[in-house]
Design an enzyme around this catalytic site. Structure first.
Site, PDB file in Angstrom:
ATOM      1  N   SER A 688      -1.420  -1.263  -5.125  1.00  9.74           N
ATOM      2  CA  SER A 688      -1.758  -0.955  -3.735  1.00  9.74           C
ATOM      3  C   SER A 688      -0.603  -0.359  -2.940  1.00  9.74           C
ATOM      4  O   SER A 688      -0.758  -0.011  -1.780  1.00  9.74           O
ATOM      5  CB  SER A 688      -2.286  -2.199  -3.025  1.00  9.74           C
ATOM      6  OG  SER A 688      -1.241  -3.100  -2.806  1.00  9.74           O
ATOM      7  N   LYS A 731      -3.662  -8.485   4.922  1.00 13.10           N
ATOM      8  CA  LYS A 731      -2.718  -7.405   5.193  1.00 13.10           C
ATOM      9  C   LYS A 731      -2.764  -6.995   6.661  1.00 13.10           C
ATOM     10  O   LYS A 731      -1.721  -6.747   7.288  1.00 13.10           O
ATOM     11  CB  LYS A 731      -3.032  -6.206   4.293  1.00 13.10           C
ATOM     12  CG  LYS A 731      -2.643  -6.460   2.838  1.00 13.10           C
ATOM     13  CD  LYS A 731      -3.100  -5.341   1.942  1.00 13.10           C
ATOM     14  CE  LYS A 731      -2.616  -5.571   0.512  1.00 13.10           C
ATOM     15  NZ  LYS A 731      -3.133  -4.552  -0.403  1.00 13.10           N
TER      16      LYS A 731
END
Ligand SMILES: Nc1ncnc2c1ncn2[C@@H]1O[C@H](COP(=O)(O)OP(=O)(O)OP(=O)(O)O)[C@@H](O)[C@H]1O
Ligand SMILES: [Mg+2]
Length: 819
Positions: A688, A731
């Site tokens: 990611s 996140k």
């Protein structure tokens, strides 16, 4: 009949003399000694009778070897001339005589054999030379003899006087030799020794030997005596103790203890198999003395058995409304989690069975996993017990050691249940994701047996070695991440995810739960102290950065401690002490987290990534730097394989599209790139960070810093597409905490945005992208350097010479190894 032999009579012995011979068995008569003798043989009786009626003199000669009627050959050659003082006739026909030795004589020649032996004898006088030596030897013998008389019980004390008065060395030797119990051969040897000095030596060596033997003997004797006395004393004391105990009605102390154990077990209503084992051990205990080590082992084992809650259970409260109320009392919001818990309880209520899948709370630290477990116990009215299996590598830790090991005890499951004092507590197993495996066996497989409803009815601890029913226990596990939980375990779990909290949620938790809790813990009341909302937010924003609320709770405690001190010292006059921003800052010191992103991203080559780790979401800074080289890539910062490959993909794409991106295509020909992610101690992996690494490299080549308020996450393909990733909620929360304003996300993650808290959506701007150039467009202050769509990669790549990218780990070429 007695007739004293006068000196003159003795002198009548004129040698050579003819004397009748009386053979002596087992004895030697010495000159000057008076000895009783028993006469039984017919021949000897005749001899004695003849002698007594005549001169009374005879020769006493010892027999060498046992013989019926000894002849000359059976006799020694040297004997003693003696006189019979007294003769008594015993009714059985034998005689007793008392003889006195006169002179030592030697056989000259046999004269006659019948009716008894008669021989001609000559005198055998002593050979003596007066000397100091003889004198010294004489005294020595006297001393030794005196000591022997003292030790030897068969010698009368009067001998001392006699011995002290004998001055003639030869006579002294005779006295000693005739009174000591020596072997016949020894006596004969002494008699035959003509040289007085030699005789004295022989006698003193015999005396020394006797002394030694007697002293040793008496030493042994006294030791034996002492030991016997000790044993007797102990026996005596024990008997007394027993008598006292009986008198007091206590009986045998050990037996009393065993009896008490037995009654305690009897009251417990044990399962049959356990009862059998208990009976067996109790009867063994009775037989083994309490001093034996084995006694202690059995005793400890029984103590464990008696301390377990074999049949103790508490009644469940399955009132769902009550449960809801308790959960709300203890926890702020967590709506979905509470719903899940209540559903779980509802199913259990209908099934009338709380076993079924094990609840597992997964989430970052400090989000309330443990305290939810406590709440569930409170809601159900069950006991609560907690055990941590984090770092456990040894199966025996869970299941115990066999009893044969020294210091063995049950494993942590049994120990926890003993402390819970109930067969059906809520048992919280903490950190199930941090259990290890090594050569000591696999604790996970033991845990599997514990958690599996099919098996845990007969859980066997190695130490107890008896089945223990765990099926009524309500197990709840907690973990920070699912990744490291062994899949057979995970299969049996009903996973409930808890995510990090937003600022508003933290504020709510702090205001309504943590603050009151801490106030009470510090002995303060609401009237005494008031923390302003602004101050509270300040703690959350500037003094903590975490997914959960653990540090928040700590900082609150710091504040309240300081307040408590001021109030206790009487330093505040106001009725209510107000904690505002100013006071808070002075108490907590300089802010801990501030403007980090701005500082770190002020130089070109640094991009802010968003990561999802076991401690919740976090921001990570990806740094790129360059030095003269040939376009190679070095990667450091504990990046996993997937992340390294992702880094190479990012570099390749940027290099391939340098021109379109407005970068200098030749730049890569002259430079090596080093990519680093600080916080090197934390292992990082996953795809990611692809777009973040590409952005960092682009920023470096362009010489232009990335916008300070933007964070990003997304996987990159070699064609420059951006693929979706996971952990959006964590996140986003991390971005919010770090004070970012914009977050670049893959467009395919758009649906996840709906799940975000409104507050987060309000504070953050989300930029959804399909391709990497859109990322750059957003990352560099909206001033994109290249707007054109990327050229089809295949063509482009074919035109490009392939990049020499050093794969640091797998190919082990130029790059330094990873930390
Ligand atoms: N939603 C909430 N409402 C009220 N208090 C909360 C909430 N979430 C957490 N807390 C409080 O935060 C503190 C820390 O929570 P807890 O110990 O349960 O964390 P945890 O999730 O078990 O963390 P770890 O993974 O480190 O064990 C506790 O005092 C708990 O009561
Ligand atoms: Mg916990």
């Amino acid at each position: 009949m007695t007739e004293v032999i006068t000196e003159e009579r003795q002198d009548e012995l004129i040698f050579p003399a003819t004397l009748p011979v009386l053979p002596l068995k087992d004895t030697v008569v010495f000159p000057e000694s008076v000895t009783p003798l028993a006469i039984g043989q017919e021949r000897s009786i005749k001899l004695v009778e003849d002698v007594v009626s005549g001169e009374r003199l005879l020769a006493l000669v010892t027999v060498k070897e046992e013989a019926e009627e000894p002849g000359w050959d059976d006799l020694y050659r040297i004997g003693t001339a003696a006189v019979i003082h007294k003769m008594i006739k015993v009714p059985d026909g034998t005689l007793r005589i008392l003889v006195q030795g006169l002179r030592r004589i030697g056989l000259d020649r046999p004269a006659q054999d019948d009716p008894y032996l008669i021989g001609e004898f000559v005198e055998m006088p002593d050979e003596l030379e007066e000397s100091r030596e003889v004198e010294a030897l004489t005294r020595n013998v006297q001393n030794l003899f005196a000591r022997v008389i003292g030790l030897v019980p068969y010698l009368p004390e009067e001998l001392q006087i006699a011995a002290a008065n004998v001055e003639d060395p030869s006579a002294l030797c005779n006295l000693v030799a005739s009174t000591l119990r020596l072997k016949t051969v020894e006596k004969q040897t002494l008699l035959e020794l003509m040289d007085v000095e030699a005789r004295l030596r022989e006698v003193s060596s015999i005396l020394n030997r006797e002394l030694e033997v007697f002293e040793l003997g008496s030493k042994i004797q006294s030791q034996v005596q002492e030991e016997m006395e000790k044993g007797q004393r102990e026996f005596f004391l024990r008997q007394q103790l027993k008598a006292i105990q009986e008198e007091l009605g206590e009986g045998d102390a050990d037996q009393a203890e065993i009896n008490e154990l037995r009654t305690r077990f009897a009251e417990m209503d044990l399962p049959e198999e356990v009862q059998k084992s208990v009976d067996r051990e109790l009867s063994r205990l009775e037989k083994i003395p309490s001093a034996a080590a084995e006694h202690g082992v059995i005793r400890t084992y029984l103590d464990w058995l008696v301390s377990l809650p074999w049949n103790k259970t508490s009644d469940d409260n399955l009132d769902l409304q009550h449960a809801r109320q308790v959960l709300d009392e203890d926890h702020f919001d967590l709506e979905k989690v509470k719903e899940r818990i209540l559903e779980h309880l509802a199913v259990s209520k209908l099934k009338n069975d709380l076993s079924g899948p094990i609840l597992c709370f997964v989430g970052p630290p400090g989000v309330g996993k443990t305290s939810l477990g406590q709440s569930i116990a409170r809601a159900l009215g069950r006991k609560f017990a907690r055990l941590s299996v984090g770092g456990v590598r040894d199966e025996a830790e869970i299941r115990g050691h066999r009893r044969t090991y020294i210091g063995a005890m049950p494993g942590t499951i049994i120990r926890t249940l003993r402390d819970a004092e109930s067969m059906n507590p809520v048992l919280l197993i903490d950190e199930i994701d941090k259990m290890g495996t090594d050569f000591r066996g696999d604790p996970a497989s033991a845990m599997l047996e514990v958690l599996d409803p099919e098996q845990n009815k007969h859980f066997r601890d190695h130490y107890l070695d008896l089945p223990f029913d765990l099926s009524k226990v309500l197990f709840i596990c907690t973990a920070n991440t699912l990744d490291t939980i062994p899949s057979p375990l995970l299969d049996r779990m009903d996973v409930i995810q808890l995510s990090g909290y937003t600022e508003d949620e933290k504020f709510g938790i702090a205001k309504r739960y943590l603050a009151p809790k801490q106030l009470e813990a510090h002995g303060l009341t609401r009237e005494q102290i008031a923390i302003s909302d602004k101050a509270l937010r300040l703690i959350i924003r500037e003094y903590t950065r975490e997914a959960g609320v653990r540090n928040l709770e700590r900082r609150l405690a710091d504040v309240l401690r300081k307040a408590a001190r001021q109030i206790a010292e009487g330093k505040t006059r106001a009725k209510t002490m107000r904690v505002d921003e100013r006071r808070l800052r002075s108490w907590l010191g300089p802010r801990r987290f501030e403007g980090e992103v701005r500082k770190r991203t002020s130089d070109p080559g640094v991009a802010t990534g968003l990561a999802f780790t076991a401690v919740g979401g976090d921001v990570l800074f990806f740094e790129a730097t360059a030095y003269p080289g040939k376009g190679r890539l070095t990667i450091t910062g504990q990046l996993g394989d997937v992340m390294q490959e992702s880094a190479q993909a990012a570099l390749s794409w940027v290099r391939a599209h340098a021109q379109q991106l407005g970068l200098d295509p030749d730049w890569f020909r002259d430079h090596d790139v080093h990519l680093h992610v600080p916080a090197g101690a934390v292992p990082k992996d996953g795809p990611s960070a692809g777009i973040t690494m590409a952005t960092a490299i682009a920023s470096l080549v362009r010489g232009e810093p990335v916008s300070e308020d933007v964070g990003m996450t997304g996987e990159i393909t070699l064609t420059g597409q951006v693929l979706p990733i996971g952990g959006i909620r964590e996140k986003a929360l991390a971005a919010q905490r770090a004070g970012l304003k914009r977050v670049i996300l893959p467009r395919d993650n758009e649906p996840d945005l709906a799940e975000l808290p409104t507050e987060t959506k309000r504070e953050l701007e989300f930029v959804l992208v399909d391709s990497i150039d859109e990322v750059f467009a957003a990352a560099f202050d909206g001033r994109p350097s290249a707007r054109s769509k990327p050229v089809p990669v295949k063509e482009k790549q074919a035109a490009q010479p392939s990049l020499k990218v050093a794969r640091s780990r797998s190919q082990g070429s130029v790059s330094p190894p990873l930390a």
